[in-house]
Scaffold this active site. Structure first.
Site, short mmCIF file in Angstrom:
data_model
loop_
_atom_site.label_atom_id
_atom_site.label_comp_id
_atom_site.label_asym_id
_atom_site.label_seq_id
_atom_site.Cartn_x
_atom_site.Cartn_y
_atom_site.Cartn_z
N SER A 658 0.92 -1.46 -0.09
CA SER A 658 -0.03 -0.16 -0.10
C SER A 658 0.69 1.20 -0.05
O SER A 658 0.52 2.10 -0.50
CB SER A 658 -0.96 0.08 0.96
OG SER A 658 -1.71 -0.97 1.13
N SER A 861 -2.62 -8.55 -5.85
CA SER A 861 -2.12 -7.16 -5.18
C SER A 861 -3.23 -6.00 -4.97
O SER A 861 -3.42 -5.83 -3.88
CB SER A 861 -0.85 -6.61 -5.82
OG SER A 861 -1.01 -6.34 -7.08
N ASN A 864 -5.89 -7.85 -2.51
CA ASN A 864 -5.60 -8.20 -1.13
C ASN A 864 -4.61 -7.52 -0.45
O ASN A 864 -4.56 -7.45 0.84
CB ASN A 864 -4.90 -9.89 -1.27
CG ASN A 864 -6.28 -10.58 -1.74
OD1 ASN A 864 -7.31 -10.72 -1.19
ND2 ASN A 864 -5.75 -11.59 -2.45
N TYR A 865 -3.82 -6.73 -1.09
CA TYR A 865 -2.74 -6.13 -0.50
C TYR A 865 -2.41 -4.34 -0.72
O TYR A 865 -1.86 -3.73 0.19
CB TYR A 865 -1.33 -6.33 -1.05
CG TYR A 865 -0.94 -7.98 -0.58
CD1 TYR A 865 -0.34 -8.09 0.46
CD2 TYR A 865 -1.50 -8.90 -1.41
CE1 TYR A 865 -0.17 -9.42 1.04
CE2 TYR A 865 -0.94 -10.36 -0.81
CZ TYR A 865 -0.46 -10.51 0.21
OH TYR A 865 -0.15 -11.80 0.72
N ILE A 866 -3.32 -3.86 -1.57
CA ILE A 866 -3.18 -2.39 -1.87
C ILE A 866 -4.44 -1.95 -1.14
O ILE A 866 -5.90 -2.46 -1.64
CB ILE A 866 -3.13 -2.06 -3.28
CG1 ILE A 866 -1.97 -2.47 -3.91
CG2 ILE A 866 -3.65 -0.46 -3.54
CD1 ILE A 866 -1.70 -2.38 -5.55
#
Length: 909
Positions: A658, A861, A864-866
């Site tokens: 992020s 990404s 789930n991650y950004i």
């Protein structure tokens, strides 16, 4: 529908917000005096709540025949006698219309003849709106009793009955024959959050209905319908009637907008309790296996063999996927399948030839699944070739069958269930180079399934002849059902859908925890940098691992049971052979990461980190030995929790993804950029994050075909652009000299051979469109009971394609293109050329984007991650529709992010 305009239940000034019995104010008396003094032979449309109607309102009365008539206005001059203000009952509150109506109905009616029946009902039984009904109740007889007397009696009756009751809670406007309100009112708190009953911060329904629909949904369906009934019961009038109707409609509109905005709701005190009530209908099992026809057999060494139905089912798993060469040609896949297939054969009595003699199946290479593959391929093609109406009917039937499983009631709210279907049996494929690819996934039986449900809820029935493994009532768990699969021994859970409250809250907490790390990251980095030189080996190893996890987004890694799981590793479980050192400070990582995806990267590290890794690989360590032999993931996470509650190594991946995305987006310059360019810039940033997180994927088998198709589309647009330019030349031959010969030249990418092939494709495409349209028209005519169109009509329509073909032949011969359309102009054609340029540029950007993404999975990404709020801010700031980045599913999943950011484009991670 609750009426928000009612004042009769609100606390009066000076009561400190408590509802007490208010006295009738002089203002109310003056209003009633004024009403009584009006010159009318019959009472006007009186509203106890809102006072008399305006002078221009139309009054309705009944003639002796029961029909409506307009009343003339005349001065009555009646003296009105009210109860004294010191009377013992005048502390009682005024009633709502519906309350007064019920009280009045309790009193004995002097006249019960049909001529005296109120006009609240029409002859057809339809009901009038509240304003008309209550007008009728005030003046429901034909006697000559003065208006003033009537009002005085009416007021006395209200005060007497109301004085016996305590103030009632605000009630909904009700239909006379229906005591159930259209919808219960929803109070609002000062922060705009729905103040429906909450338990531990979760909104609780106020309705006792057994319906699965939440309050907001019920109102949406029911309120407008009842409002329409009332509106249809009598023609709309000015004044009171219109006001009552608008109150109902405005309340309905407000209720429709009500939703459970959990991201604005107060936080729970006990976050471990996930629900208080839970109801659902269990899981949906796959259909039973249908045996192959007798003429479709597995062939071994040229001999068709008969198999037990269980063995035959396993054979079809492999035979049905012969088209997937990536799997069926994989030696590991073949080996694992054949082993399990032979085990099933042993359990079921083996394979037999047509004479009943046992056939010993020893070699995989001698198995021939062609007949099975052709059978399933034929079924698939036949299914695709069915009429659209048949497909639609099948889908409707399927949706109807699955409907009970699609939703559950979670604390009274209707929530969508995610994976309610039990996975059917088949062959395990896995990701990457999974060692168990090809293993048979056995059919899951009800006896393997554990149900989690509320104590008071009805336990769903298992399939006939079966029973559940267990039923539990764990309100700290968010799964509805669970079972253990046979391949890896993993537990499978039925959870709520991605757009559910529970999933949304989990996502929100995850990203908020990563944001919280912002406050501690400087201290953490300072500490592990200092410990890189620690004299204690355990601290030095921990500091080195934290450096790698922080700087290069490595996963922490967990201990594996290598006999049952893929041998994948992370930072803490790196082996001697996974790390190669190259002076002066380059570290090469090469290992299987999560999902058996190969992680290969070369990183330049700080000199001290390089020295440490060299020390950790010092002999006598060799292949198979741990690099971090004095560190486990559990120890690392325990250490991190000292900096921040709940901090684990996993949070660093979310934080770095992020934070990197935020930094990249802030550095972008999107001035004078087209929409396609803005989207590509965002995807480029997303790609960098995906590479950091090692979100790689195998190049799909269809990638090359997709790229060729995209290249053909670009060529097709270039060809259309060239034809448009030639039309310009047809209109004005002097343009060739003005713009130059190069402007009108055919693009270098387009060969004469391709051009002829493309023209043929366009003609065939036109024919196909005409044919499909003809078939669709006939289907519609048959459905409407009309005669089908004949072949003559089809031939007439196909003339368009024939004319197009002739036109292309003429153009190829003359090298000229005649202008098309009505009144073509050079300016219009130039504008069309400009549009073609824009479309070509957009497709070229898409082409470059897809090529860059062929080995990188952007979705993992992004989802789930950004932090999704970064995407929302980018879209708001640069006027890009959020639909360009989030599909409908993701917009539902991240509704909390979209709503919480709103129009604020200054939000930062």
């Amino acid at each position: 529908m609750a009426s928000d305009s009612s004042d009769d239940d609100r606390p009066l000034a000076g009561t400190n917000g408590h509802k007490s019995a208010p006295k009738i104010s002089p203002a109310t008396d003056r209003k009633m005096d004024k009403l009584a003094s009006r010159a009318r032979p019959a009472p006007p449309n009186v509203s106890i709540r809102n006072g008399p109607v305006e002078d221009n309102a139309m009054d309705i009365d009944t003639t002796p025949n029961g029909g409506p008539k307009r009343k003339a206005r005349s001065s009555v001059g009646q003296t009105v006698s009210y109860k004294d203000e010191s009377d013992s009952d005048d502390g009682a509150p005024l009633l709502t219309i519906s309350q007064a109506k019920r009280q009045k109905s309790k009193h004995k009616q002097e006249d019960s003849d049909s001529d005296d029946e109120p006009i609240a009902r029409k002859k057809n039984g339809a009901r009038l709106p509240p304003s008309i009904k209550n007008t009728a109740m005030v003046d429901s007889s034909d006697d000559d009793q003065p208006l003033g007397t009537k009002i005085a009696q009416r007021k006395a009756a209200i005060e007497k009955s109301a004085g016996k009751k305590k103030p009632a809670a605000k009630k909904a406007i009700k239909d006379e024959s229906d005591d159930e309100p259209l919808a219960k009112p929803k109070k609002r708190q000062s922060n705009g959050v729905s103040a429906a009953k909450k338990t531990n911060g979760v909104k609780k329904e106020e309705s006792d209905s057994d319906s699965d629909a939440p309050i907001a949904k019920k109102v949406k369906k029911e309120a407008p319908a009842k409002a329409k009934v009332k509106a249809a019961a009598a023609p709309a009038k000015k004044g009171r009637l219109v006001k009552e109707e608008s109150v109902v409609n405005s309340a309905a509109d407000e209720e429709e907008e009500e939703e459970y905005r959990w991201w604005d709701a107060p936080k729970k005190e006990d976050d471990s309790i996930k629900w208080t009530t839970l109801e659902h209908n269990g899981v949906l099992f796959p259909p039973a296996y249908e045996p192959l026809p007798k003429d479709v057999k597995l062939i071994y060494d040229g001999t068709p063999v008969n198999l037990h139905v269980d063995a035959e089912e396993v054979a079809t798993f492999f035979g049905a996927m012969l088209h997937s060469t990536q799997n069926v040609e994989n030696p590991t896949f073949q080996k694992n399948f054949f082993k399990d297939f032979r085990d099933v054969l042993k359990e079921t009595g083996g394979a037999k030839d047509q004479n009943g003699k046992l056939v010993d199946i020893k070699e995989f290479a001698k198995l021939d699944f062609t007949k099975i593959f052709e059978y399933y391929k034929g079924l698939s093609e036949a299914k695709k070739a069915r009429p659209a109406a048949e497909k639609k009917a099948e889908k409707a039937e399927k949706d109807k069958f699955e409907a009970p499983y699609m939703y559950c009631k979670w604390d009274g709210r209707k929530e969508k269930v995610g994976n309610f279907r039990v996975e059917p049996p088949g062959l395990f494929r896995g990701r990457g180079e999974h060692p168990k690819t090809g293993t048979v996934k056995k059919r899951v039986m009800p006896e393997q399934v554990t149900i989690n449900i509320g104590k008071e809820a009805k336990v769903p029935d298992p399939p006939a002849g079966h029973k559940w493994k267990a039923v539990q009532h764990d309100n700290k768990a968010t799964w509805l059902a669970m079972w253990q699969e046979n391949v890896n021994g993993n537990y499978k859970y039925v959870m709520l859908a991605a757009n559910s409250t529970v999933k949304g809250q989990a996502d929100y907490k995850k990203f908020e925890k990563a944001r919280e790390l912002n406050k501690h990251i400087a201290r953490i980095r300072a500490d592990y940098t200092a410990e890189l030189k620690s004299e204690i080996m355990a601290e030095r190893q921990r500091a080195t691992a934290m450096y790698l996890i922080d700087k290069f987004a490595l996963r922490a890694g967990n201990e594996k049971d290598t006999e049952n799981e893929a041998e994948t590793v992370g930072c803490c479980s790196l082996k001697f052979e996974h790390v190669t050192l190259r002076e002066p400070n380059t570290v090469i990582f090469d290992f299987l990461g999560k999902d058996s995806i190969r992680f290969y990267n070369e990183f330049t590290v700080e000199r001290q980190v390089f020295k440490n890794l060299k020390l950790f690989k010092k002999p006598p360590k060799a292949d198979g030995d741990d690099i971090f032999d004095r560190l486990t993931t559990s120890q690392l996470n325990k250490h991190l929790s000292n900096y921040m509650p709940g901090l684990t190594a996993k949070v660093f991946r979310t934080y770095n993804a992020s934070h990197t995305m935020s930094t990249l987006l802030q550095s972008l310059s999107v001035e004078n950029r087209t929409m396609a360019e803005k989207i590509k810039l965002y995807n480029d940033c997303n790609r960098e994050v995906a590479v950091i997180c090692n979100h790689k994927r195998t190049v799909g088998a269809a990638h090359e075909a997709q790229m060729e198709k995209l290249a053909d589309r670009i060529k097709g647009l270039k060809y259309q652009k060239w034809r448009t330019k030639m039309m310009m030349l047809d209109l004005d031959p002097k343009l060739k000299k003005k713009k130059g010969a190069e402007y009108f030249a055919l693009d270098e990418d387009i060969t004469q051979e391709w051009l002829l092939e493309h023209q043929k494709f366009l003609v065939e495409e036109q024919r196909t469109k005409i044919q499909k349209k003809f078939e669709k028209d006939n289907e519609k005519r048959v459905a409407d009971g009309e005669a089908e169109l004949d072949e003559k009509e089809l031939k007439e329509r196909l003339r368009v394609a024939a004319e197009l073909e002739a036109k292309y032949k003429k153009e190829n011969k003359t090298k000229k293109v005649e202008a098309e359309g009505k009144g073509p102009a050079v300016e219009k054609l130039e504008a069309a050329v400009s549009k073609f340029d824009d479309r070509i540029k957009t497709l070229e950007l898409q082409c470059a984007d897809r090529e860059g993404n062929k080995e990188v999975a952007l979705g993992t990404s992004k989802i789930n991650y950004i932090d999704p709020r970064l995407t929302v801010v980018f879209a708001k700031k640069f006027n890009v529709p959020i639909e360009k980045f989030f599909s409908k599913t993701l917009r539902d999943k991240f509704k909390w992010a979209i709503e919480s950011v709103g129009d604020d484009d200054t939000w930062e991670f």
